[in-house]
Design a protein around this motif. Structure first.
Motif, short mmCIF file in Angstrom:
data_model
loop_
_atom_site.label_atom_id
_atom_site.label_comp_id
_atom_site.label_asym_id
_atom_site.label_seq_id
_atom_site.Cartn_x
_atom_site.Cartn_y
_atom_site.Cartn_z
N GLY A 117 0.81 -1.21 0.00
CA GLY A 117 0.00 0.00 0.00
C GLY A 117 0.84 1.26 0.00
O GLY A 117 0.51 2.24 -0.68
N SER A 118 1.96 1.22 0.74
CA SER A 118 2.83 2.39 0.77
C SER A 118 3.55 2.58 -0.56
O SER A 118 3.89 3.70 -0.93
N PHE A 119 3.79 1.49 -1.31
CA PHE A 119 4.37 1.62 -2.65
C PHE A 119 3.42 2.44 -3.54
O PHE A 119 3.86 3.30 -4.31
N ILE A 120 2.13 2.18 -3.41
CA ILE A 120 1.14 2.94 -4.18
C ILE A 120 1.18 4.41 -3.78
O ILE A 120 1.17 5.32 -4.62
N GLY A 121 1.24 4.66 -2.46
CA GLY A 121 1.28 6.04 -1.99
C GLY A 121 2.51 6.78 -2.48
O GLY A 121 2.42 7.94 -2.89
N LEU A 122 3.68 6.12 -2.44
CA LEU A 122 4.91 6.76 -2.89
C LEU A 122 4.87 7.04 -4.38
O LEU A 122 5.35 8.09 -4.84
N ALA A 123 4.31 6.12 -5.16
CA ALA A 123 4.22 6.34 -6.61
C ALA A 123 3.37 7.57 -6.93
O ALA A 123 3.75 8.42 -7.75
N LEU A 124 2.22 7.70 -6.28
CA LEU A 124 1.35 8.85 -6.52
C LEU A 124 2.02 10.14 -6.07
O LEU A 124 1.98 11.16 -6.76
N ALA A 125 2.66 10.09 -4.89
CA ALA A 125 3.31 11.29 -4.37
C ALA A 125 4.49 11.72 -5.24
O ALA A 125 4.73 12.92 -5.42
N SER A 126 5.21 10.75 -5.79
CA SER A 126 6.36 11.08 -6.64
C SER A 126 5.92 11.88 -7.86
O SER A 126 6.56 12.86 -8.25
N ILE A 127 4.81 11.47 -8.47
CA ILE A 127 4.29 12.19 -9.63
C ILE A 127 3.92 13.62 -9.25
O ILE A 127 4.28 14.59 -9.94
N VAL A 128 3.21 13.77 -8.13
CA VAL A 128 2.78 15.10 -7.70
C VAL A 128 3.98 15.98 -7.37
O VAL A 128 4.04 17.14 -7.80
N VAL A 129 4.94 15.46 -6.64
CA VAL A 129 6.10 16.25 -6.24
C VAL A 129 6.93 16.67 -7.46
O VAL A 129 7.39 17.81 -7.55
N VAL A 130 7.12 15.76 -8.40
CA VAL A 130 7.89 16.09 -9.61
C VAL A 130 7.20 17.22 -10.38
O VAL A 130 7.84 18.18 -10.83
N LEU A 131 5.88 17.13 -10.53
CA LEU A 131 5.16 18.16 -11.28
C LEU A 131 5.22 19.51 -10.55
O LEU A 131 5.39 20.56 -11.19
N LEU A 132 5.09 19.49 -9.23
CA LEU A 132 5.14 20.75 -8.48
C LEU A 132 6.54 21.35 -8.47
O LEU A 132 6.69 22.58 -8.54
N LEU A 133 7.57 20.51 -8.38
CA LEU A 133 8.95 21.03 -8.45
C LEU A 133 9.23 21.61 -9.83
O LEU A 133 9.93 22.62 -9.96
N ARG A 134 8.71 20.96 -10.85
CA ARG A 134 8.86 21.50 -12.21
C ARG A 134 8.21 22.87 -12.32
O ARG A 134 8.77 23.82 -12.89
N TYR A 135 7.03 23.02 -11.73
CA TYR A 135 6.36 24.32 -11.73
C TYR A 135 7.16 25.34 -10.92
O TYR A 135 7.32 26.50 -11.33
N TRP A 136 7.71 24.92 -9.78
CA TRP A 136 8.43 25.83 -8.89
C TRP A 136 9.68 26.39 -9.55
O TRP A 136 9.98 27.57 -9.43
N TYR A 137 10.42 25.54 -10.25
CA TYR A 137 11.69 25.97 -10.84
C TYR A 137 11.58 26.34 -12.32
O TYR A 137 12.60 26.58 -12.97
N SER A 138 10.37 26.41 -12.85
CA SER A 138 10.22 26.60 -14.30
C SER A 138 10.85 27.90 -14.79
O SER A 138 11.43 27.94 -15.89
N GLU A 139 10.78 28.98 -14.00
CA GLU A 139 11.32 30.27 -14.47
C GLU A 139 12.85 30.28 -14.48
O GLU A 139 13.45 31.03 -15.25
N SER A 140 13.47 29.48 -13.63
CA SER A 140 14.93 29.50 -13.55
C SER A 140 15.58 28.40 -14.39
O SER A 140 16.81 28.34 -14.46
N LEU A 141 14.79 27.57 -15.04
CA LEU A 141 15.34 26.48 -15.82
C LEU A 141 15.58 26.91 -17.26
O LEU A 141 14.79 27.68 -17.83
N PRO A 142 16.65 26.42 -17.88
CA PRO A 142 16.82 26.64 -19.32
C PRO A 142 15.68 25.98 -20.10
O PRO A 142 14.95 25.13 -19.58
N LYS A 143 15.52 26.38 -21.35
CA LYS A 143 14.41 25.89 -22.15
C LYS A 143 14.43 24.37 -22.27
O LYS A 143 13.37 23.72 -22.21
N PHE A 144 15.62 23.77 -22.41
CA PHE A 144 15.71 22.32 -22.55
C PHE A 144 15.12 21.62 -21.32
O PHE A 144 14.33 20.68 -21.43
N TRP A 145 15.50 22.11 -20.12
CA TRP A 145 15.03 21.45 -18.90
C TRP A 145 13.57 21.74 -18.63
O TRP A 145 12.87 20.91 -18.03
N ARG A 146 13.07 22.90 -19.05
CA ARG A 146 11.64 23.16 -18.90
C ARG A 146 10.82 22.16 -19.69
O ARG A 146 9.73 21.78 -19.28
#
Length: 433
Positions: free
Chosen positions: A209-238
């Motif tokens: 069950g915790s594997f499921i929780g970590l998988a869902l959280a990983s997706i959410v955290v990656v997307l939010l970190l991408r949003y957070w750093y989007s202005e400071s990232l080069p175009k390739f990394w964006r």
């Protein structure tokens, strides 16, 4: 009370510093102290800019949730048993109120986050030690007919591997966030050490069950970190950061799936249906729970496992006794009906929406508090994902963490300026002739 917030922070620190190591009874006593002190603060404080209680939309929904629980208790067919668990729920909600107040002060917020991460590090180290040197299995946590029947699942100080995984899950998310938020090589190294140890202990707990929780959280955290750093990232990394990170997670999963037979068998067992004894047990419990919901769909049987234990035997499949519904969604529906479930989903919607709106403000002013807000949101998603197929969410070690994360989101709440106020200047200047 000049030292009100400081005393409150000490009481909350006792809860989160001792929860993994002490009995539920002592945790309940500490929760009672926190609730009583919050009431004392609320009654005694004068409204000032420093200590005025901030009533957020999350507070209002938590209060609404408490009212529904009160009605469910009053109408419960086993009212005497529901009352005791209603008191426990009240203590958790008072803990949320105290946490939301204490966490508004940055020094106490930082201290409580660091305290939880340090305590989880101790818990994880002991769990890894159990894997390396062996640990007595206190119960049958895997199918006895499975090739993994003799596999050692660690449980550290919590006595149960599923409970351990649920406790470590927010620590995995927050230690990852700490790598980004903490400054200085030494602090980042400590955060990386915490992340590695937490992940190792999390893996050795082997909770599906915790594997499921970590998988869902990983997706959410990656997307939010991408949003957070989007202005400071080069175009390739964006463009490619999210695909690369998600691809890395998939690759890591594929490697672990191919290399570790234990991991592979545990993942495959998730999809084994009734072929796995644990799955079969949950399916039989859920079958009985659906019948309980059918008979009392509006307001449920009353909150808490005591009510469940009195009513469930009337519906249970023979030889499949259970202490809970093994799903927080089903458990809330059984306890407080579809009204309670609706209020809970409304609370989740308001909490995540509040977190998102405040995250946008932090991003505009480049405040590192936004990173901890991402950690809180990711932790809530992780615990919800785990709770879909388990009910360790109701144990004090997990439930206190849940309300800490909700309190963290609520502590960041600020009144959003209206569109009209943004367009109209408060001190308009006369036009030049």
């Amino acid at each position: 009370m000049r030292w009100g917030e400081t005393i409150a922070a000490v009481l909350v620190s006792f809860v989160y510093g001792l929860a993994p190591f002490v009995t539920s009874t002592l945790t309940g006593v500490l929760l009672g102290a926190c609730g009583a002190f919050w009431l004392l603060l609320t009654i005694s404080d004068e409204p000032t800019d420093k200590n005025a209680p901030t009533v957020t939309p999350i507070h209002l929904l938590v209060c609404f949730y408490w009212v529904v629980a009160l009605v469910a208790t009053a109408l419960s067919p086993v009212r005497q048993h529901a009352i005791s668990d209603f008191i426990n729920l009240t203590l958790y909600l008072l803990l949320f109120a105290l946490c939301a107040r204490v966490l508004r002060l940055p020094p106490f917020r930082n201290w409580l986050l660091v305290l939880y991460l340090l305590v989880s590090l101790v818990v994880s180290v002991y769990g890894v030690r159990q894997k390396l040197f062996g640990a007595a299995q206190l119960a049958t946590w895997v199918d006895p007919e499975s090739p993994l029947a003799k596999n050692t699942r660690v449980y550290s100080y919590l006595g149960n591997p599923n409970l351990l995984a649920g406790y470590i899950l927010p620590a995995v998310i927050l230690s990852l966030i700490a790598i980004f938020a903490w400054r200085g090589t030494a602090r980042k190294a400590l955060a990386a050490t915490m992340l590695v140890m937490n992940l190792m202990c999390f893996r050795f707990a082997d909770s599906r069950g915790s594997f499921i929780g970590l998988a869902l959280a990983s997706i959410v955290v990656v997307l939010l970190l991408r949003y957070w750093y989007s202005e400071s990232l080069p175009k390739f990394w964006r463009t490619w950061l999210v695909p690369i990170l998600l691809g890395s997670f998939v690759t890591l999963f594929a490697v672990a799936f191919g290399v570790s037979e234990e991991f592979r068998l545990r993942i495959v067992s998730i999809f084994a249906g009734r072929g796995d004894s644990s799955n079969n047990f949950r399916i039989n419990v859920w079958t009985a729970v659906f019948q309980m919901i059918r008979d009392r769909p509006i307001i449920g049987i009353g909150p808490g496992h005591a009510s469940f234990n009195k009513v469930y035997p009337l519906y249970q499949v023979p030889r499949f006794s259970a202490l809970s519904a093994y799903s927080i969604i089903l458990e809330i529906t059984v306890e407080m009906g579809f009204i309670g479930l609706g209020v809970f989903l409304w609370l989740l919607t308001v909490t995540f929406n509040t977190g998102w709106l405040q995250l946008r403000q932090f991003r505009r002013i480049h405040s590192t508090d936004g990173l901890w807000l991402i950690g809180a949101i990711g932790s809530l998603v992780a615990m919800l994902g785990h709770g879909l197929v388990d009910t360790v969410w109701y144990r004090p070690e997990i439930n206190t963490l849940w309300w800490l994360m909700v309190g963290l989101v609520a502590s960041y709440w600020t009144l959003q300026p209206s569109h009209t106020n943004q367009e109209i200047s408060p001190n308009p200047q006369p036009a030049a002739n």
